[in-house]
Motif scaffolding. Structure first.
Motif, PDB file in Angstrom:
ATOM      1  N   UNK A  30     -45.277  -8.694  56.058  1.00 43.91           N
ATOM      2  CA  UNK A  30     -46.391  -9.441  55.472  1.00 43.91           C
ATOM      3  C   UNK A  30     -47.131  -8.472  54.555  1.00 43.91           C
ATOM      4  N   UNK A  58     -48.878  -3.388  53.476  1.00 46.47           N
ATOM      5  CA  UNK A  58     -48.463  -4.484  54.350  1.00 46.47           C
ATOM      6  C   UNK A  58     -48.228  -4.054  55.778  1.00 46.47           C
ATOM      7  N   UNK A  59     -47.601  -4.954  56.548  1.00 50.37           N
ATOM      8  CA  UNK A  59     -47.309  -4.693  57.950  1.00 50.37           C
ATOM      9  C   UNK A  59     -45.829  -4.969  58.216  1.00 50.37           C
ATOM     10  N   UNK A  60     -45.270  -4.287  59.232  1.00 49.35           N
ATOM     11  CA  UNK A  60     -43.845  -4.467  59.531  1.00 49.35           C
ATOM     12  C   UNK A  60     -43.569  -5.803  60.208  1.00 49.35           C
ATOM     13  N   UNK A  61     -44.604  -6.410  60.819  1.00 47.89           N
ATOM     14  CA  UNK A  61     -44.404  -7.711  61.455  1.00 47.89           C
ATOM     15  C   UNK A  61     -45.630  -8.607  61.306  1.00 47.89           C
ATOM     16  N   UNK A  62     -45.428  -9.716  60.626  1.00 48.89           N
ATOM     17  CA  UNK A  62     -46.513 -10.667  60.416  1.00 48.89           C
ATOM     18  C   UNK A  62     -46.747 -11.563  61.604  1.00 48.89           C
ATOM     19  N   UNK A 113     -43.940  -9.963  66.203  1.00 51.33           N
ATOM     20  CA  UNK A 113     -44.312  -8.926  67.147  1.00 51.33           C
ATOM     21  C   UNK A 113     -43.398  -7.711  67.071  1.00 51.33           C
ATOM     22  N   UNK A 114     -43.728  -6.711  67.875  1.00 49.10           N
ATOM     23  CA  UNK A 114     -43.047  -5.416  67.824  1.00 49.10           C
ATOM     24  C   UNK A 114     -41.810  -5.416  68.714  1.00 49.10           C
ATOM     25  N   UNK A 157     -43.903   1.827  64.188  1.00 50.38           N
ATOM     26  CA  UNK A 157     -45.317   1.837  64.569  1.00 50.38           C
ATOM     27  C   UNK A 157     -46.057   3.093  64.088  1.00 50.38           C
ATOM     28  N   UNK A 164     -46.654   2.856  60.348  1.00 49.15           N
ATOM     29  CA  UNK A 164     -47.658   1.845  60.000  1.00 49.15           C
ATOM     30  C   UNK A 164     -49.064   2.236  60.447  1.00 49.15           C
ATOM     31  N   UNK A 173     -52.157 -11.184  57.919  1.00 49.45           N
ATOM     32  CA  UNK A 173     -51.957 -11.314  59.355  1.00 49.45           C
ATOM     33  C   UNK A 173     -50.967 -10.255  59.797  1.00 49.45           C
ATOM     34  N   UNK A 174     -50.988  -9.913  61.075  1.00 51.46           N
ATOM     35  CA  UNK A 174     -50.081  -8.899  61.588  1.00 51.46           C
ATOM     36  C   UNK A 174     -49.926  -9.067  63.085  1.00 51.46           C
ATOM     37  N   UNK A 175     -48.718  -8.820  63.595  1.00 52.25           N
ATOM     38  CA  UNK A 175     -48.489  -8.757  65.038  1.00 52.25           C
ATOM     39  C   UNK A 175     -48.013  -7.368  65.420  1.00 52.25           C
TER      40      UNK A 175
END
Lengths: 453, 453
Positions: free
Chosen positions: A337, A405-409, A412-413, A421, A424, B179-181
C-alpha cells in the motif's frame, strides 16, 4: 503428551487430536507450508479461554487462535506446534444496539452471518475482505477490503474488545463511546496483533445504516496508468466512492476464459457509490466526466441491484478465475500500500516484474486506499515457483517501502512479511517487540509470527 | 541546578529561567493549580530534542512538552518541576503533498496556521477543538471537536509521527500509506499519550478537500430531551452532518446577555452539512423533517458564508460569554462521552446536578459523537468552588462509566481524570502502566499525568 491435562480444564469432547482435524488446522489460504498443531480445542466461554491460556503459559505451550483459516499469510499455521484454539463454538451475535450503531459479537461470528443478522435493523457491518472470514480473524489481521476507502478498515470499526492475556487475565480494550481520550488506545494495538499479544473473546463493532441508494459503474482504460490516474483524480475530486477497484487487463482476460464472457481485456475500474439519489446522480456524472478525461470511452452504470451484481461480476470472479484456470496452483498475493502519488509507478513496476518473470499473474487494487495485490500463481510444493514469487514480492515491497508505503495493507505479517519488518519499521520494531515480550514473556501467543530476529 | 549542563547541549540563549517565562509555562486553560518548571527550553531540531531527552533520562529530570497551553486538564503543568520543552521554534509546515492528501508538519504548527497554508491547495485539516492549539498538543491529547462526527478525531488523522523516546532513540510510528497491517499500530498508542511515552517531533497528517458546498442550520427545541432525541434521529437517518452541536437554553441566555442578542433561550442544535449542492438540498430537507418531528418550529438555514457564520454565532461565543459574564472565574469543563442511546439521560442528569448545586453552568455537546461538556464556572482559588465542581464532575463521570461511556471524550486525562482511570479501564490500566514503565523506566516523561497509584 499434555492432552490429558487439557481434558481436565475443558470438556474432554472439545479437545481433539483426530488427524483429519489436525490437518484442517494446519493451513490457511496461503502458499505457506502447513504444520500440524498438537491438539485442537473448542472453547465455549471466555472463562474457558482464560483457563486454557493460563495453563499454556505455565506449561510453555503455544496457543494459536483459529477462525476459518481464510488468512493469506499463514497466521494460523502452528509452526511450533501447540494448541489450535478454534472459535467455531463462540459464534453468537450477543447484542445489537441499533440506536448506538453497535453490535457485540463473539469472535467466531463470520461477517456474512453478521450482516444477515443486521439486515432486519437496516444496518450493516462494513468491512469486506472478500472471504467470509470470522470477526475475530479480521480483527487479528486488521482486515480491510473493497469498502475501506469509504468506511475505513477493521481497526476503525472496533470500539471495544474483551481480550485474554497470556497469564489468563481478562481485560477490555475500549468502551462503547464513539471517541475517547482516556488512557492509552489499547484497541489500536490489539487490532492487527495477529494473536501475538492476547486472545480475543468478544468484540464491539461499529455499524452503518444501509444506504438509501447505491449505484455501480464500470470503466475501462487504454493503459493501467490511465486507470490509476483516473482513480487518483476521482479521489482528488473528493467524490465519496464507496468502492473503487482496479482490475488489470490480464485479470479480465482470465475472467473471460473462466466465465466465457466478453469483457474488454483492458485495465478496468469498478465503482460503487452510496448516498441519496440526488447526490448520487451528481457523483456519478462527476466521476464519468473525470474518467472520460483519462481515456475511458465505455462508462456503464447500473442502479438495479441484480444488474449491479452483474456489472461487478468480473471483479468478483477474479480470484476463482485464476485458481480455476491453473488447477493445483495457489495464488501468492502481494499486498503493498502506497501514497496515491506513487501508485501508478508501483503498479507499472509490478506489471513489468511479472512480465519479465514469465509467471502467470494479475493485478487487482483497492485503489482509493493505494493498496494493490499481484496474484502470482504458484505450485505450492515447487520451491522454484515459491522462490520466484518471493523474489518478485521482495522487489514490489522494496519499491513500496522506499516510497513511504507499507509491505502489507491488509493481509498482515504472519510468516510472509516478517522479513520486511525491520526495513519498514526501523527502531520502532524494537518498541513493538518490547511490547510483545512484556505481554507474553513466555512467548506462547502465536510464536514465530510478525517477529523473526 | 542543572541549567548550566543544559546550556552545553543546546544554545544557551534557548534555555531560560526567566521568572515571567517560567510563570507562562506553569499553567494552561484549566482550573488546575499552576506549578513552575525549573527551566524552559526551545529546541529547533529533532536531534536537539533527542539530546535533551537522553540527558534528562540520565539525570532523572522531568520533560514536559509544551505547545500553546490551550489544554483543559493540566497536561502541561510541570507538577514535579523539570523542563518545559516549548515547541514554538519548531513550527514549520514541512511538506504539503496535495495528491496524497497529506501534510508533514513540526509539532509547534497551530491548526489555523496550517489551514491558512493549505487553503491554496483546496485542502483542509479537519480537527477543530475550538482553540488554536498546536498540532503536537492536539496529537498528545487526541483532540477532537465539532467536525469529528464527520471527519474523525485526531487519532484518525495521524498517518505517521517521528517520536523521541525517553532514552533519546528516534522512531517513526507509521508510514504514508493510507492503511497498513504491518507490525503493531504505534500511531494509535502514541496519539493520546499526553507526553508520557515519547516526545513528538514531526507529524504526517491526513487532509481533506474543501467541500464543494456547505450549508448551516439552526433549530431550537422545547426541551433539551427533544433536542437530543432530534440529534439522535438525524444520526440514525445516516444524514452525513459535518457538524452538529447542542447548546442548552442556559448557555443561549448567557450569549444573549454577552452579545445583546435575542436568540430563543431554548436548547438549540447547530448544523453544518458538506457535499455537493444537489445532495445538500436533500440532506437539509431530510434534517428539517426530522427536527420538525421532535418539536422544532424554527429551523433556519444559510448557504452564504458570512450569514453562515452569523447563524453559528451563539455557538462560537459560548465559552467567552460565560468567562466574560463571570470575571475572574474559570470554566471547569466536564467531558464525558456515551453511546447515543444513553445521551439524553446523561444530559438530563447533568442539568439536574447543576440546578441542584446552584452553580452557574451551561451544557454544550458534540452530540453526534455522544460527547458533551458541562461548563461550570469556578473561582480558581476557591477550594469550595473547586470541590463542588469536582463533586458534580464525579457524578457525571460515574453516570457515564456505568453506561458504557468514557470519562473524557476529547480533553484527555492530565491531572483531572487520573482518578477515574481504574474504574474506567479496570485491569487494562495495568497493561497501560506496564507500557509506560517499559518505555519510560525513569519516569521522566510528563510524570504524574494519566497514572496515579
Amino acid at each position: 503428551m499434555y492432552v490429558d491435562e487439557l481434558k481436565k480444564i475443558i470438556d474432554a469432547d472439545r479437545v481433539t487430536i483426530n488427524p483429519t482435524m489436525l490437518e484442517q488446522h494446519s493451513k490457511d489460504e496461503s502458499y505457506h507450508t502447513p504444520c500440524l498443531p498438537d491438539a485442537v480445542v473448542f472453547p465455549k466461554t471466555t472463562e474457558e479461554v482464560s483457563r486454557i491460556v493460563a495453563w499454556a503459559n505455565e506449561r510453555h505451550v503455544p496457543i494459536i487462535p483459529f477462525g476459518v483459516a481464510s488468512g493469506m499469510e499463514g497466521q494460523i499455521i502452528p509452526q511450533q506446534g501447540g494448541i489450535s484454539l478454534d472459535f467455531q463454538l463462540m459464534n453468537r451475535v450477543l447484542e445489537v444496539k441499533p440506536q448506538d450503531f453497535l453490535v457485540r459479537v463473539q469472535p467466531g461470528v463470520t461477517r456474512m452471518q453478521l450482516n444477515k443478522e443486521l439486515k432486519k435493523y437496516g444496518l450493516f457491518f462494513s468491512v469486506d475482505p472478500g472471504a467470509d472470514a470470522t470477526i475475530g480473524g479480521m480483527a487479528a489481521t486488521n482486515a480491510s477490503g473493497t469498502t475501506s476507502v469509504r468506511y475505513g478498515i477493521m481497526r476503525d470499526q472496533v470500539r471495544d474488545m474483551e481480550v485474554v492475556l497470556a497469564d489468563g487475565r481478562i481485560i477490555h480494550t475500549g468502551s462503547m463511546a464513539a471517541k475517547s481520550s482516556s488512557g492509552y488506545h489499547l484497541n489500536g494495538i490489539f487490532v492487527g496483533s495477529e494473536g501475538t499479544l492476547g486472545v480475543f473473546t468478544e468484540l464491539t463493532l461499529k455499524l452503518y445504516g444501509i444506504p438509501e441508494a447505491s449505484v455501480t459503474a464500470r470503466a475501462s482504460f487504454p493503459t493501467v496508468t490511465d486507470a490509476v490516474a483516473a482513480a487518483c483524480a476521482v479521489m482528488a475530486a473528493a467524490i465519496p466512492v464507496a468502492r473503487m477497484e482496479l482490475v488489470d487487463g490480464r485479470s479480465i482476460q482470465q475472467v473471460n476464459r473462466y466465465k466465457g464472457t466478453g469483457y474488454p481485456e483492458l485495465s478496468t475500474l469498478f465503482f460503487e457509490f452510496h448516498g441519496n439519489e440526488a447526490g448520487l446522480a451528481h457523483d456519478l456524472a462527476f466521476a464519468q466526466e473525470i474518467v472520460g478525461e483519462h481515456g475511458c470511452s465505455d462508462f456503464i452504470s447500473e442502479t438495479d441491484s441484480l444488474r449491479q451484481a452483474a456489472l461487478w461480476e468480473a471483479r468478483h470472479h477474479l480470484a476463482y478465475a485464476f485458481l480455476h484456470g491453473y488447477p493445483g496452483k495457489k495464488a501468492m498475493s502481494t499486498d503493498v500500500c502506497l501514497p496515491l502519488s506513487e501508485l501508478a509507478g508501483a503498479i507499472g513496476h509490478a506489471r513489468e516484474l511479472i512480465e519479465q518473470s514469465g509467471m502467470v499473474g494479475g493485478i487487482v487494487g483497492h485503489i482509493g486506499d493505494g493498496n494493490f495485490h499481484s496474484l502470482l500463481m504458484v505450485q505450492p510444493d515447487s520451491s522454484a515457483d515459491i522462490e520466484q514469487a518471493e523474489a518478485i514480492n521482495a522487489q514490489i515491497v522494496s519499491y513500496a517501502l522506499s516510497r513511504g508505503g507499507t509491505c502489507t495493507g491488509e493481509h498482515g505479517v504472519g510468516l510472509g512479511k516478517a522479513k520486511y519488518q525491520r526495513t519498514e519499521h526501523g527502531a520502532a520494531l524494537d518498541v513493538m517487540y518490547a511490547m510483545k515480550q512484556m505481554l507474553d514473556p513466555n512467548n506462547i501467543l502465536n510464536p514465530g509470527k510478525i517477529f523473526i530476529f
